[in-house]
Design an enzyme around this catalytic site. Structure first.
Site, PDB file in Angstrom:
ATOM      1  N   THR A 189      46.441  28.838  92.902  1.00 15.90           N
ATOM      2  CA  THR A 189      45.360  27.872  93.111  1.00 15.90           C
ATOM      3  C   THR A 189      44.207  28.600  93.772  1.00 15.90           C
ATOM      4  OG1 THR A 189      46.148  27.294  95.296  1.00 15.90           O
ATOM      5  CG2 THR A 189      46.908  25.924  93.493  1.00 15.90           C
ATOM      6  N   GLU A 334      49.439  22.343  91.465  1.00 16.33           N
ATOM      7  CA  GLU A 334      50.749  22.091  92.089  1.00 16.33           C
ATOM      8  C   GLU A 334      51.545  21.012  91.374  1.00 16.33           C
ATOM      9  OE1 GLU A 334      47.928  22.493  93.612  1.00 16.33           O
ATOM     10  OE2 GLU A 334      48.112  23.387  95.601  1.00 16.33           O
ATOM     11  N   LYS A 443      31.992  11.408 106.949  1.00 19.59           N
ATOM     12  CA  LYS A 443      32.336  10.461 108.013  1.00 19.59           C
ATOM     13  C   LYS A 443      31.057  10.076 108.746  1.00 19.59           C
ATOM     14  CE  LYS A 443      36.915  12.315 108.187  1.00 19.59           C
ATOM     15  NZ  LYS A 443      37.108  13.738 107.951  1.00 19.59           N
ATOM     16  N   TRP A 448      33.916   5.909 106.239  1.00 20.49           N
ATOM     17  CA  TRP A 448      33.954   6.953 105.215  1.00 20.49           C
ATOM     18  C   TRP A 448      33.025   6.648 104.049  1.00 20.49           C
ATOM     19  CZ3 TRP A 448      39.790   8.527 104.266  1.00 20.49           C
ATOM     20  CH2 TRP A 448      40.293   9.085 105.460  1.00 20.49           C
TER      21      TRP A 448
HETATM   22  P1  AMP Z   1      43.238  22.351  90.635  1.00 22.02           P
HETATM   23  O1  AMP Z   1      44.542  22.648  91.236  1.00 22.02           O
HETATM   24  O2  AMP Z   1      42.287  23.493  90.694  1.00 22.02           O
HETATM   25  O3  AMP Z   1      43.359  21.788  89.279  1.00 22.02           O
HETATM   26  O4  AMP Z   1      42.534  21.233  91.537  1.00 22.02           O
HETATM   27  C1  AMP Z   1      43.156  20.004  91.804  1.00 22.02           C
HETATM   28  C2  AMP Z   1      42.171  19.071  92.461  1.00 22.02           C
HETATM   29  O5  AMP Z   1      41.125  18.714  91.560  1.00 22.02           O
HETATM   30  C3  AMP Z   1      42.754  17.738  92.872  1.00 22.02           C
HETATM   31  O6  AMP Z   1      43.466  17.805  94.077  1.00 22.02           O
HETATM   32  C4  AMP Z   1      41.512  16.883  92.972  1.00 22.02           C
HETATM   33  O7  AMP Z   1      40.834  17.072  94.196  1.00 22.02           O
HETATM   34  C5  AMP Z   1      40.649  17.413  91.857  1.00 22.02           C
HETATM   35  N1  AMP Z   1      40.772  16.548  90.679  1.00 22.02           N
HETATM   36  C6  AMP Z   1      41.523  16.737  89.586  1.00 22.02           C
HETATM   37  N2  AMP Z   1      41.328  15.745  88.695  1.00 22.02           N
HETATM   38  C7  AMP Z   1      40.438  14.892  89.250  1.00 22.02           C
HETATM   39  C8  AMP Z   1      39.836  13.668  88.838  1.00 22.02           C
HETATM   40  N3  AMP Z   1      40.069  13.123  87.649  1.00 22.02           N
HETATM   41  N4  AMP Z   1      38.980  13.069  89.692  1.00 22.02           N
HETATM   42  C9  AMP Z   1      38.707  13.608  90.900  1.00 22.02           C
HETATM   43  N5  AMP Z   1      39.232  14.763  91.330  1.00 22.02           N
HETATM   44  C10 AMP Z   1      40.090  15.402  90.527  1.00 22.02           C
END
Ligand code: AMP
Length: 546
Positions: A189, A334, A443, A448
């Site tokens: 990640t 994850e 915040k 929020w």
């Molecule tokens: P990654 O592991 O790089 O794919 O990032 C995962 C993160 O992307 C998640 O924890 C979210 O914060 C964000 N994320 C993924 N899909 C969405 C979505 N449809 N809307 C908002 N945030 C998203």
């Protein structure tokens, strides 16, 4: 008493074998990184792919790959990448997909941390890896994924040619019966703090994730589908799509290094793509392209949009103007990555178009196999009232329990939930709505403000092409929102005009204290808005409201 059913390990190669036996003539179409011409595609069948993946497996064994060895790939979505993807895990190794958009130091850290034994790379990345090679401690061979005629001059040591490797094998190979809990894939990640962390998938987790991805309500894939996963294989396994296509008999279209809207559009039309998937930034470019050319989306029926929040205006335009259904999805590296999807269920079938659109802006319901809940800071589950937000938690057989080489660190709470770091609420019908990353929530005066909701409302303004909101210090309210926007060519927008546009869409006290036009909004290696970089860009900035 135990059940009396067969113990048949759930292995990723089962998908490849299924495609080979049941859908042997179904096509895989690939654009090639080494071909300059736009649609210089390569096409072959599932049977060809299965044969070449077996040849690749034989070659890996000859190169000394043993159980658990990590095999790095630095490659675009292409037929060769899918072959090595199956072969590396199929022989008992671990396919480690690397994101070429990471900083060189991150790539060095990741390859050394993973102890990659081999690196399979596209010709595109040879100059990059030449610069890093002296720092890579574990790589024994660099395999350039081209034919002999296209092999470049290179200073890389121990270089092999992919097509030569395969040509030396006959493909008479049987995939070994591995332990289904054996590691099969590794993906780091791109965390915003600290070093990247490795998520280590197993055969079983990838298998079950694929079954979830193939369930009727998820990605909309059947044997009749033609799917273009624009989302790269190095971004959480292209959301599992290459497994799902082999598992279903769908036709797979791969765009190689091309992410430009005109090329993607040509590919969609030429190959009669019916389903596609990518992050919102890709579709933003596509909608602008369609607008400027007056073209349509051909046979495209479904687009899955995730990785970042999908704006309402994007969903609306795709559906109303182009007749393409949007499935808004949420997931993480994850979580393999699919966690929730916003396909329509019986509950909302009779809703008005506007009400349906409201629901589609949410990130969807959990896919069978994964469970989600919202917890408060004390670890109590919050009721599904659609309003109270808290920490989004997830559990299931394709959710990580710890990171690679951090075995001692239990990431789960006492009930086995993984804290996603997202803030969300869940409604009575199960639709989940992300309001923010926990660290991005603004915040203001103890309340929020959702930066995502503000951004999504802002981009429906015709002058705005992209918007990003961060919390900035304010002496009275602690933080107030500041909105950075990019605007269409020759266009402009003032704070007052943005306020007028947002009024009625968000609460009055959410209106940003300032709207600043920027040339570009920074993005992460996976195409999300990088709030970290934006905050750095604005460290000296002071709000005009005090
Ligand atoms: P990654 O592991 O790089 O794919 O990032 C995962 C993160 O992307 C998640 O924890 C979210 O914060 C964000 N994320 C993924 N899909 C969405 C979505 N449809 N809307 C908002 N945030 C998203």
């Amino acid at each position: 008493m135990q059940g009396l059913m067969q113990d048949w390990p759930l292995l990723t190669t089962r998908f490849l074998t299924h495609a080979d036996i049941n859908h042997p003539t179904r096509e895989i179409v690939s654009m090639l990184p080494e071909k300059a011409e736009k649609l210089g595609q390569f096409r072959y069948t599932n049977a060809d792919m299965a044969q070449r993946a077996r040849q690749c497996g034989q070659a890996l064994e000859k190169l000394g790959v043993k159980l658990g060895d990590r095999i790095g790939t630095l490659a675009w979505n292409s037929h060769r990448h899918v072959e090595i993807w199956y072969a590396a895990s199929g022989v008992g190794g671990v396919t480690h997909t690397l994101n070429p958009r990471l900083f060189p130091e991150q790539l060095i850290y990741i390859m050394n941390h993973a102890e990659d034994k081999l690196l399979f790379l596209d010709i595109t990345f040879v100059p990059l890896i030449e610069k890093l090679a002296e720092h890579l401690n574990s790589i024994e061979h660099f395999v350039i994924m081209v034919g002999a005629d296209d092999m470049p001059e290179t200073s890389l040591p121990n270089v092999l040619c992919y097509e030569d490797l395969l040509a030396g094998e006959d493909g008479s190979y049987e995939w070994p019966e591995l332990d289904e809990n054996a590691a099969s894939g590794l993906c780091y990640t791109s965390g915003t703090t600290g070093n990247p962390k490795g998520v280590l998938y197993s055969h079983r987790s990838n298998y079950l994730h694929t079954m979830g991805a193939l369930s009727g309500d998820t990605l909309g894939i059947t044997s009749k589908t033609t799917i273009l996963p624009v989302v790269p294989m190095f971004h959480a396994n292209a959301w599992g799509i290459p497994y799902a296509t082999a598992g279903s008999g769908a036709k797979l279209v791969l765009n190689g290094p091309h992410h430009e809207p005109d090329i993607l559009h040509d590919l969609i039309i030429q190959e009669q793509v019916t389903v596609t998937a990518a992050v919102p930034t890709i579709w933003m470019g596509m909608l602008q392209y369609l607008e400027s050319t007056g073209k349509d989306m051909g046979k495209l029926k479904v687009v899955t949009i995730g990785g970042a929040a999908c704006p309402r205006s994007m969903i609306d335009t795709f559906q109303r103007k182009y007749g393409v259904r949007v499935n808004h999805a949420w997931g993480m590296t994850e979580t393999s990555p699919l966690g929730t999807i916003g396909s329509e269920n019986a509950y909302i079938e009779n809703f008005s178009e506007e009400e349906k659109l409201d629901i589609q802006c949410k990130q969807g319901r959990s896919i069978i196999g994964a469970e989600i809940c919202i917890k408060d800071d004390d670890g109590n589950i919050i009721p599904r009232d659609g309003e109270t937000s808290g920490r989004l938690m997830i559990r299931g057989p394709w959710v990580a329990k710890t990171y690679f080489k951090q075995d001692e660190e239990n990431m789960l709470d006492t009930e086995g939930w993984f804290d996603t770091g997202d803030v969300a609420c869940i409604g009575p019908s199960g639709y989940m709505h992300i309001t923010d990353r926990a660290k991005d929530v603004i915040k203001s005066g103890g309340e929020w403000i959702s930066s995502i909701d503000l951004e999504n409302a802002a981009v429906s303004h015709p002058n705005v092409t992209e918007a990003a909101v961060i919390g900035v210090y304010h002496p009275k309210w602690d933080e107030r929102p500041m909105m950075a926007v990019t605007v269409a060519d020759g266009a402009s927008i003032t704070t007052e005009e943005m306020h007028a546009h947002l009024t009625g869409q968000v609460a009055k006290w959410w209106l940003p204290d300032d709207v600043v036009i920027v040339d570009e909004i920074p993005h992460t290696a996976t195409g999300k808005i990088s709030k970290k970089d934006l905050r750095e860009q604005f460290t000296e900035y002071k709000l005009p409201t005090y």
